[in-house]
Design a protein around this motif. Structure first.
Motif, PDB file in Angstrom:
ATOM      1  N   TRP A 104       0.844  -1.195   0.000  1.00  0.00           N
ATOM      2  CA  TRP A 104       0.000   0.000   0.000  1.00  0.00           C
ATOM      3  C   TRP A 104       0.887   1.256   0.000  1.00  0.00           C
ATOM      4  O   TRP A 104       0.689   2.174  -0.798  1.00  0.00           O
ATOM      5  CB  TRP A 104      -0.870  -0.060   1.258  1.00  0.00           C
ATOM      6  CG  TRP A 104      -2.079   0.814   1.255  1.00  0.00           C
ATOM      7  CD1 TRP A 104      -3.335   0.458   0.893  1.00  0.00           C
ATOM      8  CD2 TRP A 104      -2.140   2.176   1.660  1.00  0.00           C
ATOM      9  NE1 TRP A 104      -4.177   1.523   1.033  1.00  0.00           N
ATOM     10  CE2 TRP A 104      -3.487   2.587   1.501  1.00  0.00           C
ATOM     11  CE3 TRP A 104      -1.215   3.095   2.125  1.00  0.00           C
ATOM     12  CZ2 TRP A 104      -3.914   3.877   1.806  1.00  0.00           C
ATOM     13  CZ3 TRP A 104      -1.639   4.376   2.425  1.00  0.00           C
ATOM     14  CH2 TRP A 104      -2.974   4.757   2.272  1.00  0.00           C
TER      15      TRP A 104
ATOM     16  N   TYR B  16      -5.475  -2.225  -4.439  1.00  0.00           N
ATOM     17  CA  TYR B  16      -4.749  -1.195  -3.706  1.00  0.00           C
ATOM     18  C   TYR B  16      -4.367  -0.050  -4.625  1.00  0.00           C
ATOM     19  O   TYR B  16      -4.421   1.107  -4.235  1.00  0.00           O
ATOM     20  CB  TYR B  16      -3.489  -1.785  -3.066  1.00  0.00           C
ATOM     21  CG  TYR B  16      -3.763  -2.538  -1.787  1.00  0.00           C
ATOM     22  CD1 TYR B  16      -5.060  -2.874  -1.448  1.00  0.00           C
ATOM     23  CD2 TYR B  16      -2.743  -2.898  -0.932  1.00  0.00           C
ATOM     24  CE1 TYR B  16      -5.325  -3.559  -0.293  1.00  0.00           C
ATOM     25  CE2 TYR B  16      -3.006  -3.585   0.240  1.00  0.00           C
ATOM     26  CZ  TYR B  16      -4.298  -3.909   0.557  1.00  0.00           C
ATOM     27  OH  TYR B  16      -4.559  -4.586   1.708  1.00  0.00           O
TER      28      TYR B  16
ATOM     29  N   TYR C 111      -7.467   1.963  -4.764  1.00  0.00           N
ATOM     30  CA  TYR C 111      -7.660   2.694  -3.502  1.00  0.00           C
ATOM     31  C   TYR C 111      -6.690   3.857  -3.404  1.00  0.00           C
ATOM     32  O   TYR C 111      -7.049   4.986  -3.150  1.00  0.00           O
ATOM     33  CB  TYR C 111      -7.357   1.773  -2.316  1.00  0.00           C
ATOM     34  CG  TYR C 111      -8.474   0.871  -1.860  1.00  0.00           C
ATOM     35  CD1 TYR C 111      -9.797   1.190  -2.078  1.00  0.00           C
ATOM     36  CD2 TYR C 111      -8.185  -0.287  -1.162  1.00  0.00           C
ATOM     37  CE1 TYR C 111     -10.807   0.350  -1.613  1.00  0.00           C
ATOM     38  CE2 TYR C 111      -9.182  -1.119  -0.696  1.00  0.00           C
ATOM     39  CZ  TYR C 111     -10.498  -0.796  -0.931  1.00  0.00           C
ATOM     40  OH  TYR C 111     -11.475  -1.625  -0.471  1.00  0.00           O
TER      41      TYR C 111
ATOM     42  N   LEU D 150      -9.562   0.253  -9.724  1.00  0.00           N
ATOM     43  CA  LEU D 150     -10.448  -0.220  -8.660  1.00  0.00           C
ATOM     44  C   LEU D 150     -11.537  -1.105  -9.245  1.00  0.00           C
ATOM     45  O   LEU D 150     -11.875  -2.159  -8.681  1.00  0.00           O
ATOM     46  CB  LEU D 150     -11.058   0.980  -7.931  1.00  0.00           C
ATOM     47  CG  LEU D 150     -11.821   0.672  -6.644  1.00  0.00           C
ATOM     48  CD1 LEU D 150     -10.932  -0.042  -5.653  1.00  0.00           C
ATOM     49  CD2 LEU D 150     -12.351   1.944  -6.011  1.00  0.00           C
TER      50      LEU D 150
ATOM     51  N   SER E 102     -15.025  -1.938  -0.364  1.00  0.00           N
ATOM     52  CA  SER E 102     -14.378  -1.622  -1.635  1.00  0.00           C
ATOM     53  C   SER E 102     -15.372  -0.983  -2.599  1.00  0.00           C
ATOM     54  O   SER E 102     -14.994  -0.207  -3.469  1.00  0.00           O
ATOM     55  CB  SER E 102     -13.770  -2.880  -2.253  1.00  0.00           C
ATOM     56  OG  SER E 102     -14.799  -3.781  -2.633  1.00  0.00           O
TER      57      SER E 102
ATOM     58  N   PRO F 105     -15.784   3.383  -2.018  1.00  0.00           N
ATOM     59  CA  PRO F 105     -14.947   4.333  -2.767  1.00  0.00           C
ATOM     60  C   PRO F 105     -15.185   4.239  -4.272  1.00  0.00           C
ATOM     61  O   PRO F 105     -15.032   5.234  -4.974  1.00  0.00           O
ATOM     62  CB  PRO F 105     -13.513   3.940  -2.411  1.00  0.00           C
ATOM     63  CG  PRO F 105     -13.595   2.646  -1.742  1.00  0.00           C
ATOM     64  CD  PRO F 105     -14.973   2.460  -1.224  1.00  0.00           C
ATOM     65  N   TRP F 106     -15.591   3.054  -4.741  1.00  0.00           N
ATOM     66  CA  TRP F 106     -15.873   2.937  -6.166  1.00  0.00           C
ATOM     67  C   TRP F 106     -17.062   3.812  -6.534  1.00  0.00           C
ATOM     68  O   TRP F 106     -17.045   4.516  -7.538  1.00  0.00           O
ATOM     69  CB  TRP F 106     -16.158   1.478  -6.537  1.00  0.00           C
ATOM     70  CG  TRP F 106     -16.328   1.283  -8.000  1.00  0.00           C
ATOM     71  CD1 TRP F 106     -15.339   1.094  -8.920  1.00  0.00           C
ATOM     72  CD2 TRP F 106     -17.566   1.292  -8.735  1.00  0.00           C
ATOM     73  NE1 TRP F 106     -15.879   0.991 -10.180  1.00  0.00           N
ATOM     74  CE2 TRP F 106     -17.243   1.103 -10.097  1.00  0.00           C
ATOM     75  CE3 TRP F 106     -18.900   1.444  -8.378  1.00  0.00           C
ATOM     76  CZ2 TRP F 106     -18.211   1.062 -11.100  1.00  0.00           C
ATOM     77  CZ3 TRP F 106     -19.863   1.405  -9.375  1.00  0.00           C
ATOM     78  CH2 TRP F 106     -19.514   1.213 -10.722  1.00  0.00           C
TER      79      TRP F 106
ATOM     80  N   THR G 260     -13.849  10.152  -1.224  1.00  0.00           N
ATOM     81  CA  THR G 260     -13.435   8.922  -1.889  1.00  0.00           C
ATOM     82  C   THR G 260     -12.179   8.348  -1.259  1.00  0.00           C
ATOM     83  O   THR G 260     -12.103   7.158  -0.955  1.00  0.00           O
ATOM     84  CB  THR G 260     -13.207   9.185  -3.387  1.00  0.00           C
ATOM     85  OG1 THR G 260     -14.381   9.736  -3.929  1.00  0.00           O
ATOM     86  CG2 THR G 260     -12.875   7.901  -4.120  1.00  0.00           C
ATOM     87  N   PHE G 261     -11.187   9.210  -1.034  1.00  0.00           N
ATOM     88  CA  PHE G 261      -9.966   8.686  -0.420  1.00  0.00           C
ATOM     89  C   PHE G 261     -10.229   8.268   1.026  1.00  0.00           C
ATOM     90  O   PHE G 261      -9.698   7.255   1.495  1.00  0.00           O
ATOM     91  CB  PHE G 261      -8.840   9.713  -0.493  1.00  0.00           C
ATOM     92  CG  PHE G 261      -7.534   9.187   0.022  1.00  0.00           C
ATOM     93  CD1 PHE G 261      -6.971   8.046  -0.518  1.00  0.00           C
ATOM     94  CD2 PHE G 261      -6.870   9.823   1.062  1.00  0.00           C
ATOM     95  CE1 PHE G 261      -5.774   7.543  -0.042  1.00  0.00           C
ATOM     96  CE2 PHE G 261      -5.666   9.327   1.544  1.00  0.00           C
ATOM     97  CZ  PHE G 261      -5.119   8.190   0.989  1.00  0.00           C
TER      98      PHE G 261
ATOM     99  N   SER H 162     -11.642   4.976   0.900  1.00  0.00           N
ATOM    100  CA  SER H 162     -10.597   4.014   0.547  1.00  0.00           C
ATOM    101  C   SER H 162      -9.794   3.643   1.788  1.00  0.00           C
ATOM    102  O   SER H 162      -9.496   2.474   2.023  1.00  0.00           O
ATOM    103  CB  SER H 162      -9.626   4.605  -0.476  1.00  0.00           C
ATOM    104  OG  SER H 162     -10.281   4.872  -1.671  1.00  0.00           O
TER     105      SER H 162
ATOM    106  N   GLY I 157     -11.761   1.504   3.904  1.00  0.00           N
ATOM    107  CA  GLY I 157     -11.834   0.185   3.299  1.00  0.00           C
ATOM    108  C   GLY I 157     -10.593  -0.626   3.572  1.00  0.00           C
ATOM    109  O   GLY I 157     -10.657  -1.825   3.843  1.00  0.00           O
ATOM    110  N   THR I 158      -9.433   0.026   3.490  1.00  0.00           N
ATOM    111  CA  THR I 158      -8.208  -0.723   3.714  1.00  0.00           C
ATOM    112  C   THR I 158      -7.993  -1.012   5.180  1.00  0.00           C
ATOM    113  O   THR I 158      -7.547  -2.093   5.553  1.00  0.00           O
ATOM    114  CB  THR I 158      -6.969   0.067   3.232  1.00  0.00           C
ATOM    115  OG1 THR I 158      -7.339   0.903   2.175  1.00  0.00           O
ATOM    116  CG2 THR I 158      -5.856  -0.854   2.825  1.00  0.00           C
TER     117      THR I 158
END
Lengths: 658, 176
Positions: free
Chosen positions: A102, A180, A183, A221, A251, A254-255, A285-286, A289, A292-293
């Motif tokens: 990442w 990743y 993301y 993504l 996931s 953010p998509w 969005t970030f 992400s 999400g991570t």
């Protein structure tokens, strides 16, 4: 000599933290003081950072490949008998390694901005590089302090504990890097948003700079999510493709906002409007992400996909998220009012259509967000143990997705600024009739309702995209030769939009096809047949074989129709010797129109349990996602974006329908 | 413009609270609640394990002092992992009733010979019907039943040191 490679990697990781910190300081201070040397320094450090992280990552991969079990991470997740491919990919198949990957991608993004962003105003570029440096520093520190993959263990064990066999799969080997990259790619629009807030200025050039990054990240993504879904489909052996699991939702979020960002950035670029909203989307969005991570890593959410959890890590992660997300939102609250919109627009217009898109997509995102987090809050507030499953998501997402899909072809046909629905709808009536016919054929042919409506939508999207291209080349309204000439001259971005929208149509067709899927669980003795979907599935044989690190019970199933053999499948059950875990190896034969899917279950009293699935159009789901991803790539290849000429005069020159 | 920040602040605080609870074991996303807790042992039927003595529901209805009921199987790996825990509990004089779940009698016997027999009595649930009555999530699974036959706790998965010292010991004290 090579004994010290893990230490070298460890050192490089520590060095990367320092470089990232310096990159942030030089970036911000240089930009505010307009100091050319400092700004150039920040750009150079971004390059240094990626080298340092790459060395650390390389050291980890090397340790895994040479079976250095004195490295704790390798001892816990590898095994000397593991195939080489999985020794390499296993380096990122666990929490620690994946975080280094990442960071590597994030560092690469920073290096790309400083390398390719020479056309950017230097202060803006410097701030963007600074923001990326700051984010990098935080996550590298997280790696070093709580998730260091290069720590040693003494005494080293004789052999490793091996990787979870479910993860020993080519699909999953490449799923994390792609996901990743998607993301992390959104870190760049985020950095642009923060830099714009710092400068208090968002203009068309900004929109034009953000879009390729958002596009690239979005395409990756899309591919990453599709690969993950495909893996779940064939490896988990449940025959499903999407389970609304918290990690999958994480996931998807953010998509969704990334898709909204992609579209609203066009409005910023073309019409100089929606600035505040676009900046917020870039931040959101970030942020999603990151959630999400990392939130799945804290162990708060229960999921089939999550790695082992650790609450101390969770607190560090939360601190980081507060710093990154909270910090950017404070900045947003403080500076966003300064971003005055200059464009005005009518509700019925291309930009109006893009707003409809944004509202609907963000509503879907909000619904998925609430559904994913609701179990947590129910536990927190009411102490109730509940789970939110597929029925909730299907019932809430569908009513929002249908108008969105219906609006997609219309939006493509609306011109900028002022439009009326009439001409657009006139262009689409043929499409509407054709889509209706498709739906009627399916509906009356197979006596189903929901899948038939799905096919209507799918045809509407695919044919609507074709109608868009046909309209652009004025097909049948000018001579065919002239149409062909126009076709060759169409900007790639026009193709991109049509291809991506058509890809969505293909995906919808796949989902609708899966609505017609049939399955059956039956016990069969060798030589016995099971009937499903008009086919005879005959269990031919059962045998034992050996792989490098597993034993396999393998069966042969012959599928025939009216005596003619259609496919021969070999579903199996693998028992991995080190982890003493059994996985099912589903066997799939695809004709692209239908998947024959067989899973070998337990054996009892001389009979083997077979789970058989007949999945019409299943491959279209991933095919559609790949087409969408390809559409994103096409748009990225458009010359205007590649050159990124930041002049406002370029926009009107493309004409009203660019 | 403050709305996103406010939303994030609420979310962040909630996550912090959950993380704290996760640390103190008050919150566990993997915990599966049992509807039996606080209720009488359900009706169930099991058969005898040959040579090792069987038992039926009457042994659990009013045992007089707390007992443990453990579902296990020879084919289950976590059952091997928890065998030492059960043996240690047996040494402390806590009666443990075992139910061999969906297992063959000779395999069960082999399993007990290899890993030790911690059970006061063993029944067989070859079809998994008793498991159904208990709402079994999987094996191993352990129930704490007080002297009056009321289920007080259930642990899905292998017993660990933490469960014994953190949950079983206090329950034993409470219902002694």
């Amino acid at each position: 000599m090579t004994d010290y490679i893990p230490e070298l990697g460890h050192f490089a990781l520590a060095l990367a933290v320092a470089i990232a910190g310096a990159q942030a300081v030089l970036g911000f201070v240089g930009a505010s003081g307009r100091d050319g040397r400092m700004m150039a320094g920040a750009a150079g450090l971004a390059l240094g950072q990626v080298i340092a992280v790459a060395v650390a990552f390389g050291a980890l991969v090397w340790s895994s490949v040479v079976d250095d079990f004195s490295v704790q991470n390798v001892a816990e997740h590898s095994h000397s008998l593991k195939p080489l491919l999985y020794k390499v990919t296993g380096a990122w198949g666990n929490h620690e390694g994946s975080i280094v990957l990442w960071c590597l991608i994030l560092a690469a993004c920073g290096a790309c901005v400083s390398g390719f962003g020479r056309g950017l105003p230097s202060a803006l570029r410097s701030r963007v590089v600074g923001v990326l440096g700051l984010v990098s520093a935080g996550f590298l520190l997280f790696t070093l302090l709580t998730s260091n993959p290069l720590l040693r263990v003494w005494p080293p064990p004789d052999d490793g504990r091996d990787m979870n066999p479910l993860l020993q799969d080519p699909g999953l080997a490449f799923h994390p890097p792609l996901l990743y990259a998607g993301y992390v790619g959104f870190a760049v629009p985020f950095a642009f948003a923060v830099a714009a807030l710092l400068e208090g200025r968002v203009d068309a050039a900004w929109g034009r700079w953000v879009r390729p990054w958002a596009l690239g990240a979005w395409s990756l993504l899309t591919g990453g999510i599709a690969l993950g879904s495909w893996w779940a489909y064939y490896e988990l052996g449940w025959g499903g493709y999407w389970f609304w699991d918290p990690v999958e939702n994480a996931s998807l979020l953010p998509w969704l906002t990334g898709t909204a960002l992609l579209h609203s950035a066009i409005v910023v670029e073309k019409r100089d409007a929606l600035k505040t909203w676009t900046v917020l989307l870039a931040i959101a969005t970030f942020s999603l992400s990151l959630c999400g991570t990392f939130l799945v890593r804290s162990g708060i959410l229960n999921s089939v996909h999550s790695f082992a959890s650790d609450p101390t890590r969770g607190v560090f992660i939360l601190g980081l998220l507060v710093a990154v997300i909270g910090g950017s939102l404070v900045l947003f609250a403080w500076r966003a009012p300064a971003l005055v919109p200059t464009g005005i627009f009518a509700p019925v217009s291309r930009e109006g259509g893009l707003i409809v898109n944004n509202v609907l997509i963000c509503s879907i995102a909000a619904v998925v967000f609430c559904g994913t987090l609701f179990p947590l809050f129910a536990e927190l507030l009411f102490g109730a143990k509940i789970s939110v499953g597929a029925p909730f998501f299907n019932q809430t997402v569908l009513p929002l997705a249908v108008p969105l899909l219906l609006a997609m072809p219309v939006g493509l046909l609306l011109p900028w600024k002022r439009a009326s629905l009439g001409p657009a709808l006139r262009q689409l009536w043929v499409v509407a009739v054709a889509a209706g016919l498709v739906g009627a054929a399916v509906g009356f042919g197979l006596k189903v309702v929901l899948p038939a409506l799905g096919f209507v939508l799918a045809a509407w999207l695919v044919l609507g995209s074709l109608a868009d291209i046909a309209g652009r080349v004025r097909l049948f309204r000018v001579p065919v030769g002239a149409s062909l000439a126009r076709l060759a001259g169409l900007p790639l971005s026009a193709w991109a939009a049509a291809v991506a929208h058509a890809g969505m149509g293909v995906l919808v067709a796949g989902v609708a096809g899966m609505g017609l899927a049939q399955d059956r669980i039956a016990a069969a003795a060798v030589g016995e047949s099971v009937a499903l979907a008009g086919y005879q599935w005959k269990l031919d044989s059962l045998a034992d074989t050996r792989g490098s690190n597993f034993n396999e019970r393998i069966s042969q199933v012959t599928i025939s129709r009216d005596g003619a053999v259609v496919a021969v499948l070999h579903p199996g059950r693998r028992t991995f010797t080190t982890q003493r875990m059994t996985t099912t190896e589903a066997a799939i034969h695809t004709t692209w129109m239908v998947d024959f899917y067989a899973v070998l279950g337990e054996e009892r009293d001389g009979k083997a349990v077979l789970r058989l699935h007949y999945n019409p159009l299943a491959p279209w789901i991933w095919l559609g996602a790949m087409v969408m991803s390809f559409g994103g790539g096409l748009s990225l290849a458009d010359r205007r974006l590649r050159v990124g000429a930041p002049s406002r005069r370029a926009a009107p020159a493309q004409g009203a329908r660019a | 413009m403050l709305a996103p920040l406010g939303l994030f602040a609420i979310g962040g605080t909630s996550f912090y609270i959950l993380l704290q609870r996760l640390g103190t074991d008050e919150y566990d996303p993997r915990r599966v609640p049992s509807v039996l807790v606080g209720k009488q042992v359900p009706e169930f039927g099991i058969t005898e394990q040959p040579g090792l003595g069987g038992f039926d529901r009457s042994a659990l209805v009013a045992p007089g002092k707390p007992v443990l009921l453990n579902f296990f199987a020879s084919w289950c790996l976590p059952c091997v992992a928890e065998a030492p825990q059960l043996m240690a509990l047996k040494k402390r004089g806590i009666p443990i009733y075992g139910v061999a779940y969906k297992d063959k009698a000779e395999k069960t016997a082999e399993f007990l010979a290899r890993h030790g027999n911690p059970f006061a009595a063993i029944g067989r649930d070859a079809e998994g019907k008793a498991g159904m009555e208990f709402g079994l999530y999987g094996v191993p699974e352990t129930y704490f039943i007080d002297g009056g036959g009321i289920v007080r706790a259930r642990w899905a998965g292998a017993l660990t040191d933490d469960i014994v010292s953190g949950s079983i010991d206090p329950l034993l004290k409470k219902y002694a």
